[in-house]
Motif scaffolding. Structure first.
Motif, mmCIF file in Angstrom:
data_model
loop_
_atom_site.group_PDB
_atom_site.id
_atom_site.type_symbol
_atom_site.label_atom_id
_atom_site.label_comp_id
_atom_site.label_asym_id
_atom_site.label_seq_id
_atom_site.Cartn_x
_atom_site.Cartn_y
_atom_site.Cartn_z
ATOM 1 N N VAL A 88 0.847 -1.178 0.000
ATOM 2 C CA VAL A 88 0.000 0.000 0.000
ATOM 3 C C VAL A 88 0.888 1.235 0.000
ATOM 4 C CG1 VAL A 88 -1.751 1.287 1.282
ATOM 5 C CG2 VAL A 88 -1.803 -1.215 1.250
ATOM 6 N N GLY A 89 0.550 2.240 -0.842
ATOM 7 C CA GLY A 89 1.362 3.441 -0.884
ATOM 8 C C GLY A 89 0.577 4.644 -1.360
ATOM 9 N N LYS A 90 1.049 5.856 -0.994
ATOM 10 C CA LYS A 90 0.390 7.084 -1.396
ATOM 11 C C LYS A 90 1.418 8.193 -1.444
ATOM 12 C CE LYS A 90 -3.593 10.033 -0.304
ATOM 13 N NZ LYS A 90 -4.219 9.805 -1.633
ATOM 14 N N SER A 91 1.392 9.009 -2.495
ATOM 15 C CA SER A 91 2.312 10.127 -2.645
ATOM 16 C C SER A 91 1.688 11.402 -2.101
ATOM 17 C CB SER A 91 2.681 10.327 -4.116
ATOM 18 O OG SER A 91 3.386 9.205 -4.603
ATOM 19 N N ILE A 92 2.507 12.232 -1.441
ATOM 20 C CA ILE A 92 2.020 13.484 -0.857
ATOM 21 C C ILE A 92 3.088 14.560 -0.965
ATOM 22 C CG2 ILE A 92 0.455 12.409 0.807
ATOM 23 C CD1 ILE A 92 2.647 12.880 2.940
ATOM 24 N N SER A 93 2.672 15.805 -0.808
ATOM 25 C CA SER A 93 3.577 16.934 -0.631
ATOM 26 C C SER A 93 2.789 18.041 0.068
ATOM 27 C CB SER A 93 4.136 17.430 -1.976
ATOM 28 O OG SER A 93 3.088 17.915 -2.797
ATOM 29 N N PHE A 94 3.502 18.989 0.686
ATOM 30 C CA PHE A 94 2.848 20.052 1.441
ATOM 31 C C PHE A 94 3.314 21.404 0.901
ATOM 32 C CE2 PHE A 94 3.020 16.315 4.115
ATOM 33 C CZ PHE A 94 1.732 16.256 4.649
ATOM 34 N N THR A 95 2.362 22.237 0.510
ATOM 35 C CA THR A 95 2.649 23.542 -0.078
ATOM 36 C C THR A 95 2.737 24.617 1.005
ATOM 37 O OG1 THR A 95 0.319 24.117 -0.347
ATOM 38 C CG2 THR A 95 1.353 22.847 -2.127
ATOM 39 N N HIS A 96 3.180 25.813 0.615
ATOM 40 C CA HIS A 96 3.192 26.936 1.557
ATOM 41 C C HIS A 96 1.797 27.230 2.113
ATOM 42 C CE1 HIS A 96 7.252 28.493 1.871
ATOM 43 N NE2 HIS A 96 7.441 28.332 0.573
ATOM 44 N N ASP A 140 1.031 28.310 15.854
ATOM 45 C CA ASP A 140 2.453 27.963 15.856
ATOM 46 C C ASP A 140 3.256 29.112 15.251
ATOM 47 O OD1 ASP A 140 4.976 26.889 15.572
ATOM 48 O OD2 ASP A 140 4.285 24.961 14.808
ATOM 49 N N THR A 141 4.102 29.754 16.071
ATOM 50 C CA THR A 141 4.894 30.888 15.601
ATOM 51 C C THR A 141 6.339 30.513 15.287
ATOM 52 O OG1 THR A 141 5.430 31.495 17.886
ATOM 53 C CG2 THR A 141 3.478 32.518 16.903
ATOM 54 N N ASN A 142 6.658 29.230 15.296
ATOM 55 C CA ASN A 142 8.026 28.778 15.029
ATOM 56 C C ASN A 142 8.488 29.284 13.660
ATOM 57 O OD1 ASN A 142 10.451 27.343 14.713
ATOM 58 N ND2 ASN A 142 9.659 25.582 15.838
ATOM 59 N N SER A 143 9.600 30.015 13.644
ATOM 60 C CA SER A 143 10.072 30.667 12.419
ATOM 61 C C SER A 143 10.464 29.687 11.321
ATOM 62 C CB SER A 143 11.266 31.574 12.745
ATOM 63 O OG SER A 143 12.319 30.832 13.336
ATOM 64 N N ILE A 144 10.793 28.435 11.664
ATOM 65 C CA ILE A 144 11.241 27.477 10.646
ATOM 66 C C ILE A 144 10.111 27.083 9.699
ATOM 67 C CG2 ILE A 144 13.049 26.547 12.136
ATOM 68 C CD1 ILE A 144 11.305 24.123 12.649
ATOM 69 N N HIS A 145 8.850 27.378 10.077
ATOM 70 C CA HIS A 145 7.713 27.023 9.229
ATOM 71 C C HIS A 145 7.259 28.182 8.342
ATOM 72 C CE1 HIS A 145 7.707 23.527 11.648
ATOM 73 N NE2 HIS A 145 7.118 24.052 12.691
ATOM 74 N N ALA A 167 10.615 26.534 3.894
ATOM 75 C CA ALA A 167 9.986 26.181 5.166
ATOM 76 C C ALA A 167 10.063 24.689 5.475
ATOM 77 C CB ALA A 167 8.523 26.618 5.162
ATOM 78 N N VAL A 168 10.248 24.400 6.753
ATOM 79 C CA VAL A 168 10.151 23.024 7.252
ATOM 80 C C VAL A 168 8.670 22.724 7.498
ATOM 81 C CG1 VAL A 168 10.724 21.448 9.138
ATOM 82 C CG2 VAL A 168 12.428 23.105 8.323
ATOM 83 N N VAL A 169 8.191 21.595 6.980
ATOM 84 C CA VAL A 169 6.800 21.202 7.179
ATOM 85 C C VAL A 169 6.595 20.857 8.656
ATOM 86 C CG1 VAL A 169 4.963 19.578 6.541
ATOM 87 C CG2 VAL A 169 6.647 20.323 4.823
ATOM 88 N N PRO A 170 5.581 21.427 9.328
ATOM 89 C CA PRO A 170 5.338 21.079 10.740
ATOM 90 C C PRO A 170 5.102 19.582 10.894
ATOM 91 C CG PRO A 170 4.027 22.981 10.093
ATOM 92 C CD PRO A 170 4.626 22.432 8.838
ATOM 93 N N TYR A 212 10.661 19.387 3.820
ATOM 94 C CA TYR A 212 10.572 20.775 3.386
ATOM 95 C C TYR A 212 9.388 20.994 2.441
ATOM 96 C CZ TYR A 212 15.185 21.048 5.460
ATOM 97 O OH TYR A 212 16.220 20.993 6.347
ATOM 98 N N VAL A 213 8.997 22.266 2.337
ATOM 99 C CA VAL A 213 7.854 22.646 1.520
ATOM 100 C C VAL A 213 7.984 22.107 0.093
ATOM 101 C CG1 VAL A 213 8.937 24.863 0.926
ATOM 102 C CG2 VAL A 213 6.442 24.601 0.771
ATOM 103 N N ASP A 214 6.890 21.583 -0.452
ATOM 104 C CA ASP A 214 6.782 21.055 -1.816
ATOM 105 C C ASP A 214 7.630 19.808 -2.074
ATOM 106 O OD1 ASP A 214 4.952 23.018 -2.639
ATOM 107 O OD2 ASP A 214 6.570 24.429 -3.109
#
Length: 235
Positions: A122-130, A142-147, A152-155, A201-203
């Protein structure tokens, strides 16, 4: 009942459960009142839901030193107790001092054992945008500057939320209509553990794969080069 009606009922139920879960999880992810951890990252976290025990429910720091801390938040709603525990580390510790992270997990009682594995395919592809990241961090405060930087680092908790939402949907889809109407999965005790190996990381394109470890469900998230960035184990 016609097949069309059953399908629509399941869709409505899934959407209701998704909205409820997101509300609960985002309340649990509200750690912004615990100051002094800007730039830190999540090394591991444990999510748990069970019958309510009438406990106090406030964000707290369970233990801490100069390089890591254990944070916990709890919530009771409609007869259920929800808990989220985070093990946060400084970036120089993340992925560099594995022995320290093992100590953290042993103290929390979640040490992973080496066992035989079976790939489920079983598998699924993902990514996280800004926009994905900003929606989440703004919602939970969440005010952490790395996000919030260009790279950006994905939370970690955004990925946890996504994975748990997908897992719970999967469980609903495998139940009968009678089980579905009974209100699953809130009536069951559920515990899972995430361990984060590398920042995401983002994207960045990721792929989640499932396997069985002596009857336990394990999910691994990998980069395109097959490097594991985090894993989730159903306990």
């Amino acid at each position: 009942m016609r097949c069309f009606d059953i399908f629509n009922d399941k869709e409505r139920y899934q959407e209701k459960m998704k909205n409820k879960f997101e509300k609960i999880f985002e309340q649990l992810a509200d750690f912004h009142t615990l100051a002094g951890y800007d730039g830190w990252m999540i090394g591991a976290c444990v999510y748990e839901q069970r019958e309510a025990e009438n406990q106090d429910c406030n964000p707290e720091i369970v233990k801490k030193n100069a390089s890591f801390a254990v944070m916990r938040n709890q919530l009771e709603l409609e007869g259920m107790h929800y808990q989220l525990e985070l093990h946060v580390v400084k970036p120089e510790v993340q992925g560099a001092d594995i022995s320290r992270q093992v100590v953290i997990e042993e103290n929390a009682g979640i040490k992973e054992k080496t066992e035989e594995n079976t790939d489920t395919g079983v598998g699924k592809s993902i990514s996280f945008t800004h926009p994905d990241i900003l929606r989440f961090v703004d919602t939970v405060g969440d005010t952490n500057s790395i996000h919030r930087s260009v790279h950006a680092v994905v939370p970690g908790l955004l990925m946890v939320e996504w994975m748990l939402d997908m897992w719970m949907k999967k469980q609903i889809e495998t139940k009968t209509d009678i089980d579905m109407q009974a209100g699953m999965p809130d009536s069951e005790t559920f515990i899972c553990r995430f361990r984060f190996e590398k920042p995401v990381y983002v994207d960045e394109r990721l792929h989640v794969e499932a396997r069985n470890t002596r009857g336990k469900q394990v999910y691994e998230c990998k980069r395109e080069d097959k490097e594991i960035v985090w894993n989730m184990r159903i306990l």
